[in-house]
Scaffold this active site. Structure first.
Site, PDB file in Angstrom:
ATOM      1  N   GLU A  43       0.812  -1.220   0.000  1.00 22.36           N
ATOM      2  CA  GLU A  43       0.000   0.000   0.000  1.00 22.36           C
ATOM      3  C   GLU A  43       0.848   1.274   0.000  1.00 22.36           C
ATOM      4  O   GLU A  43       0.306   2.361   0.088  1.00 22.36           O
ATOM      5  CB  GLU A  43      -0.972  -0.008   1.183  1.00 22.36           C
ATOM      6  CG  GLU A  43      -2.047  -1.053   1.028  1.00 22.36           C
ATOM      7  CD  GLU A  43      -3.257  -0.811   1.909  1.00 22.36           C
ATOM      8  OE1 GLU A  43      -3.099  -0.264   3.025  1.00 22.36           O
ATOM      9  OE2 GLU A  43      -4.363  -1.176   1.469  1.00 22.36           O
ATOM     10  N   ILE A  87      -7.270  -6.906   5.448  1.00 20.05           N
ATOM     11  CA  ILE A  87      -7.266  -8.265   4.909  1.00 20.05           C
ATOM     12  C   ILE A  87      -6.149  -8.265   3.875  1.00 20.05           C
ATOM     13  O   ILE A  87      -6.113  -7.406   2.991  1.00 20.05           O
ATOM     14  CB  ILE A  87      -8.624  -8.710   4.316  1.00 20.05           C
ATOM     15  CG1 ILE A  87      -8.525 -10.146   3.777  1.00 20.05           C
ATOM     16  CG2 ILE A  87      -9.118  -7.754   3.281  1.00 20.05           C
ATOM     17  CD1 ILE A  87      -9.853 -10.758   3.343  1.00 20.05           C
ATOM     18  N   GLY A 125      -8.820 -15.427  -0.895  1.00 16.98           N
ATOM     19  CA  GLY A 125      -9.498 -14.180  -0.519  1.00 16.98           C
ATOM     20  C   GLY A 125     -10.970 -14.409  -0.243  1.00 16.98           C
ATOM     21  O   GLY A 125     -11.507 -13.933   0.759  1.00 16.98           O
ATOM     22  N   ASN A 145      -6.617   1.028  -5.536  1.00 14.61           N
ATOM     23  CA  ASN A 145      -6.551  -0.438  -5.496  1.00 14.61           C
ATOM     24  C   ASN A 145      -7.745  -1.060  -6.237  1.00 14.61           C
ATOM     25  O   ASN A 145      -8.630  -1.666  -5.636  1.00 14.61           O
ATOM     26  CB  ASN A 145      -6.478  -0.919  -4.045  1.00 14.61           C
ATOM     27  CG  ASN A 145      -6.065  -2.374  -3.938  1.00 14.61           C
ATOM     28  OD1 ASN A 145      -6.059  -3.108  -4.930  1.00 14.61           O
ATOM     29  ND2 ASN A 145      -5.725  -2.794  -2.729  1.00 14.61           N
ATOM     30  N   TYR A 176     -14.262  -6.931  -3.900  1.00 12.00           N
ATOM     31  CA  TYR A 176     -15.334  -6.712  -2.926  1.00 12.00           C
ATOM     32  C   TYR A 176     -16.682  -6.523  -3.608  1.00 12.00           C
ATOM     33  O   TYR A 176     -17.699  -7.042  -3.142  1.00 12.00           O
ATOM     34  CB  TYR A 176     -15.022  -5.512  -2.028  1.00 12.00           C
ATOM     35  CG  TYR A 176     -13.843  -5.749  -1.117  1.00 12.00           C
ATOM     36  CD1 TYR A 176     -13.826  -6.806  -0.220  1.00 12.00           C
ATOM     37  CD2 TYR A 176     -12.743  -4.911  -1.157  1.00 12.00           C
ATOM     38  CE1 TYR A 176     -12.732  -7.021   0.610  1.00 12.00           C
ATOM     39  CE2 TYR A 176     -11.648  -5.115  -0.335  1.00 12.00           C
ATOM     40  CZ  TYR A 176     -11.657  -6.170   0.552  1.00 12.00           C
ATOM     41  OH  TYR A 176     -10.584  -6.391   1.368  1.00 12.00           O
TER      42      TYR A 176
END
Length: 158
Positions: A27, A86, A98, A125, A132
């Site tokens: 990140e 996560i 995942g 991202n 998601y």
């Protein structure tokens, strides 16, 4: 691939901190990484522990972790779980780990009486956002995240 996903144990703390370092690098946030094994251990297992952690291993190698803690959505009156992190190691992405981790997070949240999972994804991202959304996550672009840290927090406390 066979993975073992379970609640973290005290012996996992060193591996989790290693994964946290990898996540911070991914990140581009290593300048903010201040976690120590002791701080993490206290949050997970100490007297005032409030953080939940799941880990995934493939054999003896750590492959993923998640950190979460309870929250409350006042307007909806819903107890929730805030998913702080996560992280799936690069060599295990796309393996189904995942999705398996997300399912275990949801089961843990439900076992704690939660009705929702809240989280933040960095806007750059795109693979995470797509992941998601694939599982039904609802995006709220109207909210902005703020925080009081360091001197600002100390000033508020005085």
């Amino acid at each position: 691939m066979n993975f073992q996903i379970r609640k973290a144990l005290p012996d996992d703390v060193s591996s989790i901190v290693g994964l946290l370092r990898e996540f911070a690098e991914f990140e581009k946030l290593t300048d903010y990484l201040e976690i120590t094994e002791q701080k993490l251990s206290d949050a997970l297992f100490g007297t005032d522990a409030f953080v939940h952690c799941l880990v995934a291993y493939r054999g003896l190698a750590p492959a993923a972790y998640s950190l979460m803690y309870p929250n409350f959505a006042s307007f909806r009156g819903q107890k929730g779980m805030y998913l702080e992190d996560i992280y799936i190691t690069p060599d295990h992405r796309g393996s189904g780990l995942g999705a398996a981790m997300l399912a275990e997070i949801a089961k843990l949240a439900r076992s704690q009486g939660c009705e929702r999972i809240d989280f933040v994804v960095l806007d750059w991202n795109a693979p995470a956002i797509k992941f998601y959304e694939k599982y039904g996550a609802v995006r709220d672009d109207q909210e902005r995240r703020f925080k009081f840290i360091d001197d600002a927090f100390v000033k508020l406390c005085s």
